[in-house]
Design a protein around this motif. Structure first.
Motif, mmCIF file in Angstrom:
data_model
loop_
_atom_site.group_PDB
_atom_site.id
_atom_site.type_symbol
_atom_site.label_atom_id
_atom_site.label_comp_id
_atom_site.label_asym_id
_atom_site.label_seq_id
_atom_site.Cartn_x
_atom_site.Cartn_y
_atom_site.Cartn_z
ATOM 1 N N GLY A 233 -4.088 20.205 12.684
ATOM 2 C CA GLY A 233 -4.963 21.140 13.379
ATOM 3 C C GLY A 233 -5.588 22.168 12.467
ATOM 4 N N ALA A 234 -4.766 22.803 11.618
ATOM 5 C CA ALA A 234 -5.279 23.799 10.677
ATOM 6 C C ALA A 234 -5.358 23.256 9.262
ATOM 7 C CB ALA A 234 -4.410 25.047 10.712
ATOM 8 N N LEU A 235 -4.277 22.580 8.820
ATOM 9 C CA LEU A 235 -4.144 22.179 7.414
ATOM 10 C C LEU A 235 -3.721 20.717 7.328
ATOM 11 C CD1 LEU A 235 -3.843 22.791 4.347
ATOM 12 C CD2 LEU A 235 -1.547 23.638 4.860
ATOM 13 N N TYR A 236 -4.438 19.959 6.521
ATOM 14 C CA TYR A 236 -4.127 18.547 6.283
ATOM 15 C C TYR A 236 -3.906 18.368 4.792
ATOM 16 C CZ TYR A 236 -4.853 13.419 6.169
ATOM 17 O OH TYR A 236 -4.724 12.063 5.981
ATOM 18 N N VAL A 237 -2.729 17.842 4.426
ATOM 19 C CA VAL A 237 -2.365 17.631 3.022
ATOM 20 C C VAL A 237 -2.023 16.157 2.847
ATOM 21 C CG1 VAL A 237 -0.661 18.152 1.238
ATOM 22 C CG2 VAL A 237 -1.503 19.983 2.730
ATOM 23 N N ARG A 238 -2.622 15.522 1.834
ATOM 24 C CA ARG A 238 -2.339 14.097 1.617
ATOM 25 C C ARG A 238 -2.401 13.753 0.135
ATOM 26 N NH1 ARG A 238 -3.707 9.375 5.366
ATOM 27 N NH2 ARG A 238 -3.116 7.559 4.133
ATOM 28 N N ILE A 261 0.074 21.918 10.935
ATOM 29 C CA ILE A 261 0.081 21.305 9.598
ATOM 30 C C ILE A 261 0.415 19.826 9.722
ATOM 31 C CG2 ILE A 261 1.119 21.341 7.295
ATOM 32 C CD1 ILE A 261 2.041 24.216 7.862
ATOM 33 N N ALA A 262 -0.295 18.998 8.958
ATOM 34 C CA ALA A 262 0.057 17.593 8.776
ATOM 35 C C ALA A 262 0.191 17.321 7.285
ATOM 36 C CB ALA A 262 -0.982 16.669 9.392
ATOM 37 N N ILE A 263 1.313 16.710 6.900
ATOM 38 C CA ILE A 263 1.573 16.385 5.497
ATOM 39 C C ILE A 263 1.809 14.883 5.416
ATOM 40 C CG2 ILE A 263 2.996 16.891 3.478
ATOM 41 C CD1 ILE A 263 3.900 19.453 5.048
ATOM 42 N N ILE A 264 0.907 14.187 4.737
ATOM 43 C CA ILE A 264 0.895 12.729 4.762
ATOM 44 C C ILE A 264 1.124 12.183 3.359
ATOM 45 C CG2 ILE A 264 -0.381 10.681 5.450
ATOM 46 C CD1 ILE A 264 0.216 12.653 7.742
ATOM 47 N N ALA A 288 3.956 22.107 15.701
ATOM 48 C CA ALA A 288 3.614 22.939 14.543
ATOM 49 C C ALA A 288 3.411 22.085 13.303
ATOM 50 C CB ALA A 288 4.695 23.986 14.298
ATOM 51 N N VAL A 289 4.381 21.183 13.011
ATOM 52 C CA VAL A 289 4.366 20.456 11.740
ATOM 53 C C VAL A 289 4.612 18.970 11.986
ATOM 54 C CG1 VAL A 289 5.424 20.216 9.460
ATOM 55 C CG2 VAL A 289 5.247 22.482 10.519
ATOM 56 N N PHE A 290 3.825 18.140 11.332
ATOM 57 C CA PHE A 290 4.040 16.693 11.336
ATOM 58 C C PHE A 290 4.080 16.218 9.890
ATOM 59 C CE2 PHE A 290 2.100 12.415 11.050
ATOM 60 C CZ PHE A 290 3.085 11.693 11.725
ATOM 61 N N THR A 291 5.152 15.486 9.527
ATOM 62 C CA THR A 291 5.231 14.925 8.182
ATOM 63 C C THR A 291 5.422 13.420 8.263
ATOM 64 O OG1 THR A 291 7.639 15.031 7.896
ATOM 65 C CG2 THR A 291 6.387 17.031 7.397
ATOM 66 N N SER A 292 4.863 12.729 7.284
ATOM 67 C CA SER A 292 5.032 11.287 7.173
ATOM 68 C C SER A 292 5.138 10.925 5.699
ATOM 69 C CB SER A 292 3.846 10.548 7.809
ATOM 70 O OG SER A 292 3.967 9.148 7.653
ATOM 71 N N ASP A 293 6.309 10.403 5.294
ATOM 72 C CA ASP A 293 6.536 10.010 3.896
ATOM 73 C C ASP A 293 6.281 11.160 2.931
ATOM 74 O OD1 ASP A 293 7.191 7.254 4.405
ATOM 75 O OD2 ASP A 293 5.067 6.921 4.825
ATOM 76 N N ALA A 294 6.726 12.350 3.290
ATOM 77 C CA ALA A 294 6.462 13.530 2.469
ATOM 78 C C ALA A 294 7.689 14.427 2.434
ATOM 79 C CB ALA A 294 5.258 14.298 3.016
ATOM 80 N N ASP A 295 7.772 15.262 1.400
ATOM 81 C CA ASP A 295 8.861 16.226 1.252
ATOM 82 C C ASP A 295 8.354 17.613 1.614
ATOM 83 O OD1 ASP A 295 10.560 14.240 0.342
ATOM 84 O OD2 ASP A 295 10.102 14.628 -1.775
ATOM 85 N N LEU A 296 9.095 18.289 2.487
ATOM 86 C CA LEU A 296 8.724 19.626 2.940
ATOM 87 C C LEU A 296 9.951 20.525 2.952
ATOM 88 C CD1 LEU A 296 6.945 21.796 4.364
ATOM 89 C CD2 LEU A 296 7.566 20.684 6.532
ATOM 90 N N THR A 297 9.828 21.716 2.356
ATOM 91 C CA THR A 297 10.858 22.744 2.433
ATOM 92 C C THR A 297 10.245 23.995 3.046
ATOM 93 O OG1 THR A 297 11.971 21.902 0.449
ATOM 94 C CG2 THR A 297 12.504 24.142 1.132
ATOM 95 N N LEU A 298 10.854 24.456 4.133
ATOM 96 C CA LEU A 298 10.425 25.689 4.794
ATOM 97 C C LEU A 298 11.546 26.710 4.679
ATOM 98 C CD1 LEU A 298 8.862 24.243 8.060
ATOM 99 C CD2 LEU A 298 7.622 25.601 6.380
ATOM 100 N N VAL A 299 11.255 27.852 4.057
ATOM 101 C CA VAL A 299 12.243 28.913 3.884
ATOM 102 C C VAL A 299 11.744 30.154 4.619
ATOM 103 C CG1 VAL A 299 13.502 30.328 2.237
ATOM 104 C CG2 VAL A 299 12.864 27.989 1.612
ATOM 105 N N GLY A 300 12.581 30.684 5.500
ATOM 106 C CA GLY A 300 12.184 31.894 6.215
ATOM 107 C C GLY A 300 11.009 31.670 7.134
ATOM 108 N N ALA A 301 10.990 30.533 7.809
ATOM 109 C CA ALA A 301 9.881 30.226 8.713
ATOM 110 C C ALA A 301 10.246 30.592 10.141
ATOM 111 C CB ALA A 301 9.526 28.744 8.624
ATOM 112 N N GLY A 302 9.268 31.079 10.880
ATOM 113 C CA GLY A 302 9.397 31.269 12.310
ATOM 114 C C GLY A 302 8.503 30.267 13.008
ATOM 115 N N ILE A 303 9.118 29.257 13.634
ATOM 116 C CA ILE A 303 8.367 28.209 14.330
ATOM 117 C C ILE A 303 8.606 28.427 15.816
ATOM 118 C CG2 ILE A 303 8.084 25.719 14.623
ATOM 119 C CD1 ILE A 303 9.139 25.369 11.782
ATOM 120 N N THR A 304 7.638 29.043 16.491
ATOM 121 C CA THR A 304 7.864 29.527 17.845
ATOM 122 C C THR A 304 6.709 29.185 18.781
ATOM 123 O OG1 THR A 304 6.874 31.681 17.336
ATOM 124 C CG2 THR A 304 9.230 31.471 16.974
#
Length: 360
Positions: A233-238, A261-264, A288-304
């Motif tokens: 929706g906002a950010l697409y990373v591939r 966010i989508a991380i592909i 909020a977040v969709f990942t596919s075959d990707a590495d994601l680290t969220l530190v101190g995130a508020g997903i609400t």
């Protein structure tokens, strides 16, 4: 600072204004800079109706009329975003185009362009198109009010894209990047807002890389009201990207997958330190977040307060590792599965992370 003052004395200095200047158009001043040289061009703060082309290796900075010391201070800010020097109440340079049948207001080829204190109005076309070039926006505003195939406001192919204290808004792309699309480029934002963009992939920002690895840094960056008809929706990373973000905020955005966010993958590695992802919606997976075959680290995130069919907060598919650390997953909802998180495959971990009030 001394090096920058030296640059001022060696660069080609050009002035543009309606009366009493060597140049009555911005393009004339750009052309007066020899190919491969540095040009510092001061431009009268008014509306300029032009299509600009920067090419032949020129390294151009456009900025309002300022004294030499202030220009040097601004140039320092361009190289060190933490030392941002505001322009105060100085009126912006407005660049737009009423020319028919043009694809972009500004085109940059194999060169570099710094835009300082500029309001760049795409006026129903793309505001800027850059190929194998380094483009920097500082203390500027970019908007388009139109539809383009990719990169509703800005399209960058190769080189780098940097924005510091900039607002990007009101753009639409038929495919990638409602506001900005970056291909095989390094991307850096600091104190930037992306608002009201729409695209099929990346409603506001689309970043992708092929065989060469590139870096993306998003600091104190805000996304609001971004819409994707497909993914991100906002950010697409591939692709082959190393992404780091700090103080990231994404609200009121939506997509089929990855409302915020989508991380592909394969390829991307994303690390986010402090994020607020709220009130986003996905009609498929990952409110909020969709990942596919990707590495994601969220530190101190508020997903609400996000919502989706699967994974109201986060949805993960394919290989890869998703790690939530010292975060809060609160008040998210999913219609079919995973109010807080939905893991179809891959490795998912939550360390010192609070889950509460998530619903299916």
């Amino acid at each position: 600072m001394l090096a920058l003052l030296s640059l001022l004395t060696t660069a080609s200095a050009q002035d543009v204004c309606t009366v009493g200047c060597p140049h009555a158009s911005i393009q004339s001043a750009i052309d007066a800079v020899n190919p491969g040289d540095v040009g510092i061009i001061t431009v009268e703060s008014r509306v300029w109706d032009e299509n600009l082309v920067v090419e032949a290796g020129r390294r151009i900075t456009l900025l309002p009329p300022l004294d030499a010391a202030t220009i040097a201070s601004v140039l320092l800010s361009l190289t060190n975003p933490k030392a941002v020097e505001p322009l105060g109440d100085l009126a912006p340079i407005v660049i737009t185009s009423s020319q028919p049948l043009v694809e972009s207001v500004i085109t940059v080829r194999d060169s570099s362009l710094n835009l300082v204190g500029v309001a760049l109005d795409g006026n129903l076309v793309r505001a800027l198109d850059a190929n194998d070039s380094d483009v920097l926006f500082f203390a500027s505003t970019v908007f388009a009010r139109g539809l383009n195939t990719e990169g509703g406001l800005v399209r960058v192919n190769g080189g780098s894209f940097t924005a510091t204290v900039v607002s990007f808004r009101d753009g639409e792309a038929g495919s990638a990047g409602g506001l900005v699309a970056a291909y095989d480029a390094d991307v850096h934002t600091e104190g930037v807002s992306f608002e009201d963009g729409a695209g099929t992939f990346g409603g506001c920002l689309y970043v992708t890389s092929g065989t060469d690895r590139h870096t993306v840094t998003l600091n104190a960056t805000v996304f609001r009201g971004c819409t994707s008809g497909g993914i991100g929706g906002a950010l697409y990373v591939r692709g082959e990207l190393d992404v780091t973000a700090a103080d990231l905020s994404i609200t009121n955005s939506n997509a089929i997958d990855g409302g915020a966010i989508a991380i592909i993958g394969p390829g991307p590695t994303v690390v986010v330190d402090q994020a607020a992802l709220s009130d986003n919606t996905a009609f498929g997976r990952g409110g909020a977040v969709f990942t596919s075959d990707a590495d994601l680290t969220l530190v101190g995130a508020g997903i609400t307060s996000n919502a989706s069919n699967y994974g109201g907060g986060v949805a993960q598919t394919g290989d890869g590792v998703v790690s939530l650390q010292s975060s809060i997953i609160d008040d998210n909802s999913a219609l079919y599965g995973g109010g807080g998180a939905y893991v179809a495959s891959g490795h998912f971990e939550a360390i010192d992370t609070l889950y509460q009030r998530n619903n299916v």
